[in-house]
Enzyme design. Structure first.
Site, PDB file in Angstrom:
ATOM      1  N   GLY A 153       0.816  -1.199   0.000  1.00  0.00           N
ATOM      2  CA  GLY A 153       0.000   0.000   0.000  1.00  0.00           C
ATOM      3  C   GLY A 153       0.850   1.249   0.000  1.00  0.00           C
ATOM      4  O   GLY A 153       2.071   1.192   0.162  1.00  0.00           O
ATOM      5  N   GLY A 207       1.849   5.458   1.059  1.00  0.00           N
ATOM      6  CA  GLY A 207       1.907   6.358   2.195  1.00  0.00           C
ATOM      7  C   GLY A 207       2.836   5.942   3.311  1.00  0.00           C
ATOM      8  O   GLY A 207       3.596   4.980   3.219  1.00  0.00           O
ATOM      9  N   CYS A 254       5.552  -5.302   1.656  1.00  0.00           N
ATOM     10  CA  CYS A 254       5.695  -3.863   1.438  1.00  0.00           C
ATOM     11  C   CYS A 254       5.180  -3.065   2.646  1.00  0.00           C
ATOM     12  O   CYS A 254       5.774  -3.111   3.705  1.00  0.00           O
ATOM     13  CB  CYS A 254       4.992  -3.462   0.141  1.00  0.00           C
ATOM     14  N   LEU A 255       4.066  -2.340   2.518  1.00  0.00           N
ATOM     15  CA  LEU A 255       3.514  -1.622   3.668  1.00  0.00           C
ATOM     16  C   LEU A 255       3.176  -2.604   4.782  1.00  0.00           C
ATOM     17  O   LEU A 255       3.369  -2.306   5.967  1.00  0.00           O
ATOM     18  CB  LEU A 255       2.266  -0.836   3.259  1.00  0.00           C
ATOM     19  N   GLN A 303       6.249  -3.220   6.807  1.00  0.00           N
ATOM     20  CA  GLN A 303       6.542  -2.108   7.708  1.00  0.00           C
ATOM     21  C   GLN A 303       5.585  -2.088   8.903  1.00  0.00           C
ATOM     22  O   GLN A 303       5.995  -1.815  10.039  1.00  0.00           O
ATOM     23  CB  GLN A 303       6.455  -0.791   6.934  1.00  0.00           C
ATOM     24  N   ASN A 324       9.006  -1.107  -4.662  1.00  0.00           N
ATOM     25  CA  ASN A 324       8.230   0.129  -4.749  1.00  0.00           C
ATOM     26  C   ASN A 324       7.899   0.614  -3.345  1.00  0.00           C
ATOM     27  O   ASN A 324       6.866   0.273  -2.792  1.00  0.00           O
ATOM     28  CB  ASN A 324       6.947  -0.084  -5.557  1.00  0.00           C
ATOM     29  N   PHE A 328       9.468   4.243   2.254  1.00  0.00           N
ATOM     30  CA  PHE A 328       9.748   4.105   3.677  1.00  0.00           C
ATOM     31  C   PHE A 328      10.411   2.752   3.899  1.00  0.00           C
ATOM     32  O   PHE A 328      10.249   1.833   3.102  1.00  0.00           O
ATOM     33  CB  PHE A 328       8.468   4.219   4.504  1.00  0.00           C
ATOM     34  N   HIS A 378       8.176  -6.629  -3.745  1.00  0.00           N
ATOM     35  CA  HIS A 378       6.924  -7.181  -4.268  1.00  0.00           C
ATOM     36  C   HIS A 378       7.218  -8.538  -4.879  1.00  0.00           C
ATOM     37  O   HIS A 378       7.535  -8.635  -6.069  1.00  0.00           O
ATOM     38  CB  HIS A 378       6.322  -6.235  -5.316  1.00  0.00           C
ATOM     39  N   GLU A 437       5.434 -10.945  -5.867  1.00  0.00           N
ATOM     40  CA  GLU A 437       4.601 -11.440  -6.972  1.00  0.00           C
ATOM     41  C   GLU A 437       5.123 -10.891  -8.296  1.00  0.00           C
ATOM     42  O   GLU A 437       4.978 -11.503  -9.343  1.00  0.00           O
ATOM     43  CB  GLU A 437       3.142 -11.067  -6.738  1.00  0.00           C
TER      44      GLU A 437
END
Length: 397
Positions: A258, A260, A287-288, A291, A329, A332, A371, A373
């Site tokens: 995701g 932000g 990814c997000l 984190q 991608n 952060f 990522h 996938e």
């Protein structure tokens, strides 16, 4: 480049202005300008919710060769372009691919996406590497063919920036949905006029697991990779209370990618804390989601200078000593120095040494920054999905 395209400019918050041609919708757009080094996959990049509020610069010079189609979108049920804008060097004049349904320029216009071509993307990329990701504005000429450079710079400076921005709750599917579609496969024209079809759970794939996926801006192909391993996926919005998730009696819980800043997503952090402290349900984050698992475990995250965006990033599997080429991608990263003692580091970037993977030593939970996938590629990290499936099979045994 077709000279009939209107003039356009890219203005950065530091006052730098690039002049080019509009290849998308008219008007203006603002966002954080980042660069992506992938040579392919421009449609997947544009439709990836992780690019919300960002303007993407593609460093590969020739973009648009294969056109676009209705199947290679990464935005789940909400088929749309999530990137705030696109910057390229050269838009190819010819589109050639048996799956193509329209050109890139037509696709951008149909999805109301402002884009610019004919600028020096090498110069722009060097600037972003030296100064870091910058806020920017793409503006097309008005009806009289005029461009307002000062206004574009002002708009770039006015953009609030990504840090502190909670986009997960905005980019998720607000209603939630179930997903049973597997990966796309090439077939003969007698089977499908488009020479391809998606595998289906229950028809082509045996159902083995029932999982719940937290949607923070999930990519479609992540869901397909889960289905390929026998998962019936119930996708729930980002702010879904953990009690609602547990009502599904899941064999596993997935934390999606995701956009932000992860730190403002306190609702997700609290839900993940409950999962890892009150249950033994296998947990996998990307990814997000990676984190957020780190934050829920007591670690901290940090804003990167210009982030990782591309499909050629080398990452080392620390335990195996092997190197994978990965798709990345993110802007952060997990601050590895803040990880608690019950978390081991599993992967690191060979570009800058930043953290790429963690695993809890006392719970069946792990995550990966890239990522895995990786549609359209590479596929080196796909075995991480197998690891999640093995965890669920062990828990069910």
């Amino acid at each position: 480049m077709n000279t009939n395209y209107a003039k356009a400019i890219l203005a950065l918050a530091d006052g730098t202005v690039f002049y080019g041609r509009s290849i998308g919708a008219s008007g203006h757009t603002v966002g954080e300008v980042v660069f992506n080094t992938a040579m392919t996959g421009y449609q997947e990049i544009l439709t990836d919710p992780s690019y919300a509020q960002q303007i993407v610069t593609l460093t590969y010079p020739h973009i648009g060769n294969t056109g676009t189609n209705d199947e290679d979108t990464e935005s789940g049920r909400i088929h749309k372009v999530w990137a705030n804008g696109l910057i390229i060097r050269d838009l190819t004049m010819a589109t050639s691919n048996f799956r193509s349904s329209q050109s890139l320029s037509e696709y951008l216009i149909n999805h109301n996406t402002v884009a610019i071509a004919d600028i020096d993307t090498r110069k722009l990329t060097r600037l972003l590497r030296e100064k870091g990701a910058q806020n920017g504005c793409i503006m097309t000429a008005d009806s009289d063919g005029q461009l307002d450079e000062a206004k574009a710079i002002e708009l770039a400076k006015s953009f609030a920036g990504i840090k502190g921005m909670d986009l997960a709750k905005v980019c998720c599917d607000q209603a939630g949905f179930t997903w049973t579609q597997g990966s796309w496969q090439l077939v003969s024209p007698e089977v499908s006029p488009t020479c391809g079809r998606f595998k289906e759970l229950g028809t082509d794939i045996e159902q083995k697991f029932n999982i719940v996926a937290y949607d923070f801006g999930v990519k479609t192909n992540i869901l397909r990779m889960l289905v390929d391993r026998g998962c019936h996926v119930t996708v729930v919005p980002a702010q879904t209370p953990i009690d609602e998730v547990l009502k599904h009696n899941p064999d596993g819980i997935f934390l999606s990618n995701g956009p932000g800043d992860p730190e403002p997503c306190t609702y997700a952090i609290e839900a993940i804390k409950h999962i890892i402290t009150q249950t033994d349900i296998p947990l996998f984050g990307i990814c997000l989601g990676h984190q957020l698992l780190a934050l829920a475990s007591g670690a901290q995250t940090l804003k990167m200078k210009f982030g990782h965006h591309g499909a050629n990033h080398p990452v080392q599997d620390i335990e195996q000593g092997t190197v994978m080429i990965t798709s990345q991608n993110h802007g952060f990263a997990v601050d590895e120095s803040t990880l608690p003692s019950n978390i081991k580091v599993t992967h690191r970037s060979l570009f800058d040494g930043s953290n790429q993977g963690i695993e809890l030593t006392d719970k069946p939970a792990f995550s990966f920054q890239g990522h895995p996938e990786a549609s359209p590629g590479p596929h080196d990290c796909a075995p991480l999905f197998d690891k999640f499936a093995a965890m669920m099979a062990k828990a069910k045994a």
